[in-house]
Design a protein around this motif. Structure first.
Motif, short mmCIF file in Angstrom:
data_model
loop_
_atom_site.label_atom_id
_atom_site.label_comp_id
_atom_site.label_asym_id
_atom_site.label_seq_id
_atom_site.Cartn_x
_atom_site.Cartn_y
_atom_site.Cartn_z
N PRO A 26 0.90 -1.27 0.08
CA PRO A 26 -0.05 0.06 -0.02
C PRO A 26 0.83 1.22 0.07
CG PRO A 26 -0.54 -1.50 1.82
CD PRO A 26 0.60 -2.07 1.13
N ILE A 76 1.64 7.67 2.47
CA ILE A 76 1.35 9.02 2.03
C ILE A 76 2.44 9.83 2.03
CG2 ILE A 76 0.10 11.22 2.77
CD1 ILE A 76 -1.99 9.55 3.88
N LYS A 125 -1.18 0.29 -10.03
CA LYS A 125 -2.26 0.93 -9.27
C LYS A 125 -2.43 2.11 -10.13
CE LYS A 125 -1.95 -1.01 -4.73
NZ LYS A 125 -0.62 -1.76 -4.84
N GLY A 178 -3.77 6.31 -9.88
CA GLY A 178 -4.13 7.23 -8.53
C GLY A 178 -4.88 8.48 -9.62
N VAL A 190 2.00 10.90 -3.34
CA VAL A 190 0.81 10.38 -2.82
C VAL A 190 0.48 11.42 -1.47
CG1 VAL A 190 -0.35 8.38 -1.45
CG2 VAL A 190 1.28 7.98 -3.21
N ILE A 244 -5.27 8.50 0.69
CA ILE A 244 -6.15 7.38 0.14
C ILE A 244 -7.67 7.49 0.84
CG2 ILE A 244 -6.13 4.76 0.08
CD1 ILE A 244 -3.09 5.02 0.47
N ASP A 268 -9.96 3.01 -0.85
CA ASP A 268 -8.64 2.76 -1.39
C ASP A 268 -8.20 3.39 -2.50
OD1 ASP A 268 -8.04 1.16 0.99
OD2 ASP A 268 -8.42 -0.69 -0.03
N ARG A 269 -9.07 4.46 -2.87
CA ARG A 269 -8.54 5.16 -4.09
C ARG A 269 -7.40 6.16 -3.81
NH1 ARG A 269 -14.83 6.92 -6.02
NH2 ARG A 269 -14.58 7.49 -3.87
N ILE A 270 -6.57 6.18 -4.86
CA ILE A 270 -5.20 6.94 -4.29
C ILE A 270 -5.49 8.59 -5.11
CG2 ILE A 270 -2.96 7.07 -4.49
CD1 ILE A 270 -2.97 4.01 -5.15
N LYS A 271 -5.18 9.40 -4.21
CA LYS A 271 -5.14 10.81 -4.52
C LYS A 271 -3.68 11.24 -4.62
CE LYS A 271 -9.26 11.82 -1.97
NZ LYS A 271 -9.90 12.82 -0.66
N LEU A 272 -3.50 11.70 -5.86
CA LEU A 272 -2.11 12.13 -6.41
C LEU A 272 -1.72 13.80 -6.46
CD1 LEU A 272 -1.20 9.27 -8.83
CD2 LEU A 272 -0.75 9.39 -6.49
#
Length: 686
Positions: A613, A616, A639, A641, A670, A673, A677-681
């Motif tokens: 995972p 951050i 994955k 994001g 990162v 999240i 579990d959606r990743i914010k970038l």
């Protein structure tokens, strides 16, 4: 149909039996050896007339392993046994060495021994069975073989002491062979064992194979043919020998005073040509050549025993001048130039990943070898012309001896996860290029930054023996090897021996000679190590700048499939993007190799993105996979994001498409999240 003769004993906890009269009955001698569940067919055939072209005894030993013996089908495209493997070549040499000295000097007929493994048990050594079978086949064939000879393996541990024909690995792997009178051949690999332990191991083996000699002698009484009687050259051509000695002895004495090897050999050849011209025609060359060698050997050996002075003026225990140089090749991982007298080797070390390991496919089983040592001997090394092609038996044998000497001091794989390949190119040779290879390899690996447990050096010992008189020679030259009675190579560290190899040309040697040779070899080895350590005493703290760096990470076994991806897509993409080499072990250990530390870090982050995972704050290099009105999706590992439009730049972005496009490589951080579990970038936070 058959007239079968057998003999059987219980030996090292297994049944050892010999049988003849059923298989290969047209051979002069054919023996089926059973050692436990291992079965080997050994045949011997000899020509009934002298070989006209024989400048040396034309004995050929062939050892071949049939894959069906272990219930296997050969790998590769052809699916059948082809040219001999290195293992088969090495075992053939192992059988040849104790057998060759036991033929009389007047016998130059062609002899061929073929040993074929028909059934293989990993607990019952086929090489020992083949050696015993070859001896038995020659003894019953009628050839003028002065056997029998027998051999065994010896292991050793501190807890159990010496072990006969061990079934598991120990700190010693030794093969010893000999006759009733003494030792003929020794071959071993050891983990820095002292001289007294090695000597007792040899003598333990000698005592242990005596029952096998009894068995072969009883077998010969039942099945042996009358031996061909051969008159030694010295007796049959005694008058001609006296004439040649009178004609050429002064020329030989003058040549022996020349210290330059090439000039000395030219004088020997000129004197020999004059003998051919004076005493015979083309058909008599083989006989005259052998008689001239007898005169030459007599002069060299007699002078040494009488005065103690060698051809080049050295004392018996004196080592030739040595020069050591490292790092003389600028773009390789490790290099050394080792010169001892007129023997010289360029040795180069190369580091690779586990994917560079050599895959071994033989009866022992499929396995990988992370340490390779390749020895090359071009014809110019001795000032000659010749064919350059695939390595011959000599190259394979010398390379394996050097491998045995160095393997015990290599670092363990878990602390040094590299594959190591050594190449030794012999550029000059006048005695013991294999031991020069050992010394040069040790220097080369330390120069490359490979953390050896200790430096290793090697020395070749010789023997001149006449009756009870003998002299042991340290660091022998080519002529002393050719005209002497022993070639005894000893390699090791300051602490002990790592490899032994002994061959002799006389029927046997005693424990006294072996002990003195080991003691004198230790003195010489320590002298060479002292010179080597003045050049480099231990491995460099850092790997050579040209060598790949490595980083290891452990992932869950359930993540291996994710890292590889469908059809290898994920791992290939990471390798192509980062230019790093990545090896994945089935245990979950992932090794990253690259000369560039930045590339290793990029690959590491990509692997973490796939298998762990994302944390951050972690920064990744990824590719834009989709453009939308509200932002862009970026891949990080396997994955994706979202980079929101507000996180693309520090200024206001009117349209995502104005700044980014599909497939563009960008760096992202990162920043969050969510619960799904959606990743914010973010690009601007980088």
């Amino acid at each position: 149909m058959f007239s079968i003769k057998t003999e059987e004993i219980s030996w090292s906890g297994r049944t050892l039996s010999l049988e003849t009269g059923k298989i290969a009955r047209q051979a002069d001698g054919a023996v089926v050896v059973r050692f436990g569940d291992t079965v080997v067919l050994c045949t011997a055939v000899f020509s009934k007339k002298i070989s006209v072209d024989a400048s040396f005894f034309p004995l050929t030993i062939n050892y071949q392993e049939k894959f069906y013996a272990a219930g296997k089908i050969p790998g590769g495209f052809l699916k059948r046994e082809g040219k001999p493997s290195d293992r088969e070549v090495l075992i053939a040499r192992l059988i040849d060495r104790p057998i060759r000295p036991l033929f009389p000097s007047g016998f130059l007929n062609e002899v061929q021994v073929v040993c074929t493994v028909l059934s293989y048990s990993p607990h019952d050594d086929p090489e020992i069975a083949a050696m015993i079978g070859a001896s038995a086949a020659l003894c019953i064939s009628g050839a003028p073989f002065l056997g029998p000879v027998a051999g065994c393996k010896v292991g050793h541990t501190k807890d159990t002491g010496y072990i006969l024909n061990p079934t598991q690995a120990t700190d010693l792997d030794l093969v010893v062979a000999g006759t009733r009178d003494g030792i003929l051949m020794v071959e071993s690999e050891a983990f820095e064992l002292p001289e007294d332990v090695m000597l007792e191991a040899v003598m333990f083996g000698f005592r242990s194979f005596q029952p096998v000699l009894d068995m072969i002698e009883n077998f010969v009484k039942k099945a042996g043919k009358p031996r061909l009687q051969v008159i030694p050259f010295e007796e049959e051509y005694s008058e001609t020998l006296k004439k040649i000695e009178k004609f050429s002895v002064q020329k030989i004495r003058d040549a022996l005073k020349i210290q330059d090897k090439l000039r000395r050999n030219e004088c020997f050849e000129a004197a020999k040509d004059e003998v051919f011209e004076e005493f015979g025609d083309e058909n008599a060359k083989v006989i005259l050549d052998s008689l001239f060698e007898i005169v030459l050997a007599g002069e060299m050996r007699g002078n040494l025993l009488k005065t103690g002075e060698r051809i080049d003026g050295r004392k018996s225990d004196q080592i030739r001048d040595i020069s050591c140089e490292i790092d003389f090749l600028p773009k390789v991982h490790g290099s050394a130039l080792f010169t001892r007298g007129e023997t010289q080797a360029i040795v180069v070390s190369t580091l690779g990943s586990s994917s560079d390991e050599q895959i071994m496919d033989d009866l022992v089983g499929d396995r990988k070898e992370r340490f390779m040592l390749h020895y090359n001997f071009p014809p110019y090394a001795t000032g000659e012309t010749g064919r350059i092609g695939a390595p011959g038996r000599r190259e394979v044998g010398h390379g394996k001896l050097a491998w045995r000497a160095l393997s015990p001091v290599l670092p363990a794989k878990d602390s040094f996860p590299y594959t190591v390949r050594i190449v030794s190119d012999v550029t000059e040779s006048n005695g013991s290029s294999s031991m020069a290879t050992v010394c040069g390899s040790s220097l080369s690996m330390m120069a490359a930054g490979i953390p050896l447990k200790a430096p290793v050096a090697g020395i070749a010992m010789g023997l001149i023996k006449d009756g009870s008189d003998f002299v042991i020679l340290s660091d022998i030259m080519g002529d002393e090897d050719h005209l002497g009675d022993m070639d005894f190579k000893v390699a090791g560290t300051m602490n002990g021996i790592t490899a032994l190899q002994m061959d002799i040309k006389i029927p046997s040697i005693s424990e006294e000679i072996l002990r003195k040779a080991l003691d004198q070899a230790k003195t010489g080895r320590l002298h060479i190590l002292d010179i080597m350590q003045k050049t480099i005493s231990r491995a460099k703290d850092e790997l050579n700048e040209n060598a790949p760096r490595t980083h290891t990470i452990m992932i869950g076994k359930d993540k291996i499939r994710d890292l590889i991806g469908a059809g290898g897509k994920t791992i290939k993409e990471i390798c192509e993007r980062t230019k790093a080499k990545i090896d994945i072990d089935e245990s979950g250990v992932v090794s990253i190799f690259s000369p560039d530390k930045i590339r290793i870090e990029e690959a590491l982050q990509s692997i973490k993105a796939v298998c762990c995972p994302p944390d951050i704050g972690t920064i990744f290099t990824g590719k834009v996979t989709k453009i939308t009105d509200f932002g862009a999706f970026v891949s990080i590992g396997n994955k994706e994001g979202l980079v929101h439009i507000s996180n693309i730049a520090n200024h206001k972005v009117p349209s995502v498409a104005d700044v980014l496009h599909y497939g563009q490589e960008v760096q992202v951080k990162v920043i969050g999240i969510d619960e799904k579990d959606r990743i914010k970038l973010s690009m601007k936070d980088v």
